[in-house]
Design an enzyme around this catalytic site. Structure first.
Site: not given
Ligand code: X8Z
Ligand code: ZN
Length: 609
Positions: A381, A480, A484, A508
């Site tokens: 971060e 999905w 996987r 995400h």
């Molecule tokens: O989402 C993130 C960060 C914030 S940009 C914590 N990452 C991905 C996840 O957690 O899935 C970092 C690694 C991959």
């Molecule tokens: Zn990040």
């Protein structure tokens, strides 16, 4: 106003160019001056509204309630409407010859929205509401274990520490009920997701893209099809290493759990890999690490022994960047960041880094736990924050990473320098293990970084299929799991059906954060690390190299960071590493001794799934 973006020489040159082509430029057609005025309008708006909407989004993420949701939905609606209008106006300049800097800005404005809404009245508002519902459902979804509500990030941590397969399966399954939990109106995250796909695709088509997936793939200074091929090329470079790792891990888990739980001829059960999404496996090092090469410590244990708290982890991260020559974080960072989980309200715990004003108001938002994962995440971060601060003098249109992968790779590159030697330097480790621990150290890293790659790739492969219509809502979940299994060699611990929405169990997806960025970042960070170690004059094995304290590295790093997105990413890559290609061999070379060892271990095993 950043006047450096409008150097008079460039404008004069392009004006004369336009005048020299009178036939191509009719009276109605826009001029270079129109383009300059348009860009200035976008920049002005981005500065003002960007700060406003960032502050609203911050309030919503750190204080989720009816009102903050209301405000965020309104701000998202307004910025989507404006972004769509700008993107459509940017198309007016398609046929106009422009100096490269202006052309780049115009192209970026076309791609500016993560999810475009159609222009028809009400569509942006509808999209904002859908997205807000998904975001809140993910952040606030309640999970009960043994009759008690358990915080989501506690459950994430439990997936790393528990070793009872039944318990792991239970938590894994409960977590995945949130995306299909029905609301009073009969909808759920899955139905919202399908509606979001439909609406945003409509918006993307109005802007001239085939679908949102194509739009996302267009952000890499390459034609979208070439970018997809590029990701496959990079994956194929590291796939042999992943295959060996998967084979070894399955065999070791079979030893630990037996044939019933881990049959040797099947993909690995996804709940046994030490992570809610089986995306990184470092938490099961104790089960699968080489016994003959124990590094003799684990970072979580060291942090506990030394009574580290969350704040001290962040201070430690800051100190690393300071050692490279970066200025300390501003006072406001410490006053305004959310470093630990507040007890009195709902927040988004998934870690993120923010710049609220395009200048120095940088912050992180985490629910930091004192363990290895979060020690690394803090560095991740902070990498975002130092990048944001470094490119603050660029036009707002260029205030982002050279590509998404760069932004995700900065802090990770720094975290690759968290070596035993470094831990000793900062007083966390008494004795540095000798070379006989190298395999163990490499295994620890591989479980984190190599294990991640197929997941990093398939998240968007799935979305590309969804946005293109190759997968319909009925097929979302099967599609999905097909990916996987194909890419990761894992399987669900319990039967899944088309009614489930397992992609929605990952932050995400409901938050619409594209994910190829992390795949790219995992390639780039090893390229960065390799180049940085060379700059620092390191001659030993790369996994023992820490660039802590190297101002030479810091200076060149900063030169890349300052560029933001003002140049095509190969220029930024070249500025730091001297090469213009993304290349998986840096990662492959880093792990070469482990690869040899894995091949020996797997020699008599039947690999594959
Ligand atoms: O989402 C993130 C960060 C914030 S940009 C914590 N990452 C991905 C996840 O957690 O899935 C970092 C690694 C991959
Ligand atoms: Zn990040």
């Amino acid at each position: 106003m950043n006047l450096s973006q409008f150097r008079p020489t460039l404008i004069a040159a392009s004006l004369s160019l336009a005048l020299a082509l009178p036939l191509a430029v009719s009276a109605q057609q826009p001029t270079v001056e129109d383009a300059a005025a348009f860009i200035e309008e976008v920049e002005q708006w981005s500065r003002e509204y960007g700060e406003y909407s960032a502050r609203v989004a911050w309030i919503q993420a750190t204080y989720i309630n009816f009102d903050s949701n209301w405000l965020a939905t309104r701000a998202n609606t307004e910025s989507t409407e404006k972004g769509v209008a700008f993107a459509n106006r940017a198309k007016d300049f398609n046929d106009l010859e422009l100096p490269p800097d202006m052309r780049r800005k115009i192209e970026k404005v076309k791609l500016g929205l993560n999810l475009p809404a159609p222009t028809r009245a009400g569509a942006a508002g509808e999209l904002a509401e859908i997205n807000n519902r998904m975001r809140s459902a993910y952040a606030t979804g309640k999970i009960e274990l043994d009759g008690e509500q358990v915080a989501r990030n506690d459950l994430e941590e439990m997936m790393g520490t528990l070793r009872d397969p039944d318990r792991l399966q239970e938590i894994w399954t409960l977590w995945r009920e949130v995306p299909v939990a029905e609301r009073e109106d009969g909808g759920n995250m899955k139905s919202d997701y399908a509606a979001m796909v439909k609406l945003s695709n409509e918006g993307a088509r109005e802007l001239g893209f085939d679908d949102v997936g194509t739009m996302w793939r267009s952000r890499y200074d390459l034609p979208p099809a070439d970018f997809a091929a590029e990701t496959d090329r990079l994956w194929n470079q590291i796939k042999p290493l992943y295959d060996q790792l998967q084979c070894h891990v399955r065999a070791e888990l079979n030893e630990a759990y037996g044939d019933d739980v881990v049959p040797l001829d099947q993909p690995i059960r996804a709940d046994l890999l030490g992570n809610m999404w089986a995306q990184s496996w470092n938490n099961i090092y104790d089960l699968v690490g080489p016994e003959s090469a124990d590094p003799g410590y684990d970072l979580t244990g060291l942090l506990e022994q030394h009574d580290y708290d969350a704040l001290q982890i962040v201070k430690t991260g800051e100190a690393f960047f300071s050692s490279l020559g970066f200025d300390p974080l501003p006072e406001s960072f410490w006053e305004r960041s959310q470093i630990t989980k507040p007890e009195d309200r709902e927040v988004v715990c998934h870690a993120s880094a923010w710049n609220l004003d395009g200048k120095d108001d940088i912050r992180i938002k985490m629910c930091t736990k004192v363990n290895e994962d979060d020690f690394n995440t803090v560095h991740h971060e902070l990498g975002h924050n130092y990048y944001q601060r470094a490119y603050q003098d660029q036009s707002p249109i260029f205030q982002t990473g050279a590509n998404g992968g760069f932004h995700e790779a900065i802090g990770d590159m720094v975290a690759l320098s968290i070596t035993p030697e470094y831990l000793q330097t900062i007083g966390l480790l008494d004795e540095v293990p000798d070379a006989s621990s190298d395999l163990g150290l490499l295994m620890g890293r591989a479980l984190d970084k190599v294990a991640f790659q197929p997941f990093g790739l398939l998240m968007d492969k799935w979305r590309w299929q969804v946005f293109s219509g190759e997968l319909t809502p009925d097929e979302y979940n099967d599609g999905w799991w097909a990916l996987r299994t194909e890419y990761q060699g894992i399987r669900p611990p319990v039967a899944r059906s088309g009614d489930h929405f397992d992609p929605g169990s990952k932050y995400h997806i409901p938050n619409n954060v594209s994910y190829t960025r992390y795949f790219i970042a995992h390639i780039l960070q090893f390229q960065f690390h390799q180049a940085a170690c060379e700059m620092a004059g390191w001659e030993g094995p790369l996994h023992r190299c820490s660039v802590y304290g190297s101002s030479a590295v810091g200076e060149r790093f900063n030169a890349m960071l300052e560029m933001g997105a003002s140049q095509p990413w190969p220029d930024a890559l070249e500025a730091f590493t001297g090469t213009r290609q993304m290349d998986g061999t840096a990662m492959v070379n880093y792990f070469a001794p482990l690869m040899t060892w894995l091949e020996e271990q797997n020699a008599d095993r039947s690999c594959g799934w």
